[in-house]
Motif scaffolding. Structure first.
Motif, PDB file in Angstrom:
ATOM      1  N   ARG A 105       0.844  -1.195   0.000  1.00 44.84           N
ATOM      2  CA  ARG A 105       0.000   0.000   0.000  1.00 44.84           C
ATOM      3  C   ARG A 105       0.880   1.246   0.000  1.00 44.84           C
ATOM      4  N   CYS A 106       0.417   2.255  -0.709  1.00 44.08           N
ATOM      5  CA  CYS A 106       1.122   3.530  -0.720  1.00 44.08           C
ATOM      6  C   CYS A 106       0.096   4.657  -0.764  1.00 44.08           C
ATOM      7  N   ASP A 107       0.265   5.673   0.072  1.00 42.66           N
ATOM      8  CA  ASP A 107      -0.697   6.776   0.090  1.00 42.66           C
ATOM      9  C   ASP A 107      -0.442   7.714  -1.088  1.00 42.66           C
ATOM     10  N   ARG A 108      -1.366   8.616  -1.302  1.00 44.93           N
ATOM     11  CA  ARG A 108      -1.325   9.465  -2.492  1.00 44.93           C
ATOM     12  C   ARG A 108      -0.163  10.461  -2.481  1.00 44.93           C
ATOM     13  N   ARG A 109       0.260  10.851  -1.318  1.00 42.49           N
ATOM     14  CA  ARG A 109       1.285  11.882  -1.243  1.00 42.49           C
ATOM     15  C   ARG A 109       2.689  11.331  -1.362  1.00 42.49           C
ATOM     16  N   SER A 110       2.825  10.028  -1.380  1.00 43.69           N
ATOM     17  CA  SER A 110       4.150   9.410  -1.401  1.00 43.69           C
ATOM     18  C   SER A 110       4.435   8.787  -2.761  1.00 43.69           C
ATOM     19  N   VAL A 111       5.710   8.568  -3.016  1.00 46.01           N
ATOM     20  CA  VAL A 111       6.139   7.883  -4.235  1.00 46.01           C
ATOM     21  C   VAL A 111       6.221   6.397  -3.936  1.00 46.01           C
ATOM     22  N   SER A 112       5.553   5.592  -4.742  1.00 41.76           N
ATOM     23  CA  SER A 112       5.514   4.156  -4.482  1.00 41.76           C
ATOM     24  C   SER A 112       6.736   3.459  -5.047  1.00 41.76           C
ATOM     25  N   ILE A 113       6.878   2.192  -4.703  1.00 35.33           N
ATOM     26  CA  ILE A 113       7.943   1.380  -5.275  1.00 35.33           C
ATOM     27  C   ILE A 113       7.745   1.275  -6.780  1.00 35.33           C
ATOM     28  N   ASN A 114       8.832   1.081  -7.501  1.00 37.98           N
ATOM     29  CA  ASN A 114       8.760   1.013  -8.960  1.00 37.98           C
ATOM     30  C   ASN A 114       8.878  -0.429  -9.440  1.00 37.98           C
ATOM     31  N   ASP A 115       8.992  -0.594 -10.746  1.00 37.14           N
ATOM     32  CA  ASP A 115       9.066  -1.935 -11.330  1.00 37.14           C
ATOM     33  C   ASP A 115      10.240  -2.732 -10.788  1.00 37.14           C
ATOM     34  N   GLU A 116      11.401  -2.079 -10.633  1.00 36.12           N
ATOM     35  CA  GLU A 116      12.599  -2.789 -10.183  1.00 36.12           C
ATOM     36  C   GLU A 116      12.387  -3.416  -8.809  1.00 36.12           C
ATOM     37  N   ALA A 117      11.839  -2.632  -7.885  1.00 34.14           N
ATOM     38  CA  ALA A 117      11.577  -3.156  -6.544  1.00 34.14           C
ATOM     39  C   ALA A 117      10.483  -4.218  -6.574  1.00 34.14           C
TER      40      ALA A 117
END
Length: 550
Positions: A121-133
């Motif tokens: 889960r990631c909130d709207r204000r944060s940058v989430s993990i990308n494809d690599e992770a």
């Protein structure tokens, strides 16, 4: 490192018993030959001994599994052995999937190497993990059976394709507010031979695209899928081929998805099907679609919420042919197109009915008397937002519904006189809720409590805003481009010790109310009192196959 059995294993060894130095070997018969199996230690009393050291790892793991997430974390800090056993026995994991956790991914999944149920889960204000992770996680969790993605906006079709290749044992997949598109979804479906439940909510790439690639009808998962839930999709019709091709489908939920769904329902009805549960909420479906649903002879659960094109004719058709109905939720959106005729047909044909929710309808004592008299198994009833339900109708229910256990009345024209009738009626009633009924006072609640001490009475005498009654049966969403969806303020769990949160921890959401006039012209709404109430009641009393988001 994959998810093969841990190198430490679940086998007691000498290293597990560091404090048992005064254990005395005991022989079954002295002076006779015996093997090593004949010896077992007799523990001498010792004040400083840790008696948990003699517990096998398997028993310790079972104890941990019965604890809450917080207690498990605290137990893992006791000693190295407990840290090890807690890690390799944890199967559920929820991570705050911000980009900051990327350096810790190898450490996290080295400790928790047996995870089969994962939530990111990631909130709207944060940058989430990308494809690599995401690819790294998929390589570490090859035995995943359940995966939930929320707000992971930096995961694209590339990441989904790698997930599909690395995690082919998935049985349940749920995503919401993500950015991958049809290509990534097709990759998942074509590689998941065991996928049984699919839940898709607000796939933004599909909303942006003018022309969206259809979800493959020949996908591998089409043979195994049992539940499909589509929510707030602008191009939800691209899932039509998948729905029509899933021959073992038992649950179908279409919530606030644009497009004409009559044709999809007709196609399903023209082939052999096993549908047991259907949810239709604010979608374009008419009596033609209900006529198709009437051919689902195994149907047990029907939610028809704010579908203004549906009338009594369609409801009668369903009631006459679907004899196994157990749960029926109808929100007529106060259009007066469904009334006594449709409810009378349900009463006449649904002898197995256990749960009935009526919202935005104006039934009279005629249909309610038929329901109370014919549906002898009715245990849960909700009457909401009706201008025609008064003391006479409520008294009829109190007199006739002998099996009723839980009742909710909201926004109706009842008074103390009607509520007090439950002090003597409905002998099996255990809980009653009265909300936003301006003519009901605390005196009625006092009478009920004094007359029936075991009855749980929940009375709200302060709120009288009847116009804001909302029969939505699902959570609200976020504002998306071109579509008006209600704004949701969700609380994302904070990163716990070791960056881990138990997946069982629920998230909360608060929605604002929309006015009655706006609710008829847009995709507006929220979570209603009755929807929440009956979801909790059903979890405890019903057998409905709802989409378990892990």
């Amino acid at each position: 490192m994959g998810q093969s059995s841990s190198a430490h294993g679940f086998s007691p060894t000498e290293s597990n018993y560091p404090h048992c130095n005064n254990a005395v070997p005991h022989h079954r018969c002295s002076g006779t030959e015996h093997s090593d199996e004949d010896d077992f230690p007799i523990l001498q009393p010792c004040e400083n001994r840790d008696y948990t050291d003699v517990l096998p790892d398997e028993c310790l793991a079972l104890i941990f599994q019965s604890l809450s997430s917080g207690d498990r974390k605290r137990c893992s800090l006791v000693c190295r052995r407990w840290l090890l056993v807690e890690g390799i026995s944890r199967h559920r994991l929820s991570l705050n999937a911000k980009t900051e956790i990327v350096p810790d991914i190898p450490t996290i999944f080295s400790r928790f190497d047996s995870v089969t149920k994962l939530a990111l889960r990631c909130d709207r204000r944060s940058v989430s993990i990308n494809d690599e992770a995401f690819i790294l996680i998929s390589l570490r969790c090859v035995n995943l059976t359940r995966l939930k993605l929320r707000g992971c906006r930096d995961i694209t079709d590339v990441g989904m394709a790698c997930l599909a290749k690395n995690c082919q044992k998935l049985k349940k997949f749920s995503c919401g507010s993500c950015m991958f598109g049809a290509e990534g979804m097709n990759a998942l479906l074509n590689n998941s031979i065991s996928l049984e439940e699919l839940s898709v909510k607000r796939l933004r790439c599909m909303n942006h695209s003018v022309s969206v690639e259809p979800i493959s009808i020949g996908s591998t998962a089409a043979c195994s899928l049992k539940s499909i839930c589509l929510k707030e999709l602008y191009n939800g019709q691209c899932f039509g081929p998948l729905i029509m091709g899933s021959k073992n489908l038992k649950t179908l939920k279409l919530l606030r998805c644009l497009g004409d769904w009559d044709r999809v329902l007709e196609t399903i009805a023209n082939r052999e099907n096993h549908l047991v549960e259907i949810h239709l909420e604010r979608v374009q479906v008419s009596d033609i679609g209900l006529g198709a649903i009437s051919k689902f002879s195994d149907l047990e659960i029907l939610h028809l919420v704010k579908a203004p094109e549906c009338t009594d004719s369609g409801v009668v058709d369903v009631a006459r042919h679907c004899k196994l109905l157990r749960k029926v939720h109808i929100d007529g959106w106060r259009t007066n197109r469904i009334g006594d005729v449709g409810l009378g047909a349900i009463a006449e044909n649904s002898v197995n009915l256990k749960e009935l929710v009526i919202m935005g309808l104006n039934p009279t004592v005629t249909s309610l008397l038929a329901i109370a008299s014919n549906c002898q198994k009715l245990e849960r009833l909700a009457l909401c937002g009706s201008e025609s339900i008064g003391d006479a109708e409520v008294t009829c229910i109190a007199t006739k519904c002998m099996a009723l256990k839980k009742l909710c009345i909201k926004g109706c024209e009842v008074t103390d006189e009607g509520i007090v009738s439950f002090a003597w009626g409905c002998p099996n009633l255990v809980k009653i809720k009265i909300k936003k009924c301006k003519n009901v006072t605390g005196e009625a609640a006092d009478v009920l409590r004094s007359r029936r001490g075991s009855l749980a009475v929940n009375l709200d005498v302060e709120e009288v805003d009847v116009e804001a009654v909302d029969g939505s049966a699902s959570d609200g969403g976020a504002l998306e481009e071109g579509i008006e969806f209600p704004l949701i303020a969700s609380t994302v769990p904070a990163l716990g010790a070791g960056g881990v949160i138990d997946i069982d921890t629920p998230s909360t959401s608060n929605l604002g109310r929309s006015s009655a006039s706006n609710s008829r012209i847009g995709f507006l709404g929220g979570r209603g009192l009755v929807a929440c109430t009956f979801r909790r009641w059903s979890n405890g009393n019903g057998n409905g196959n709802s989409n378990e988001n892990l």
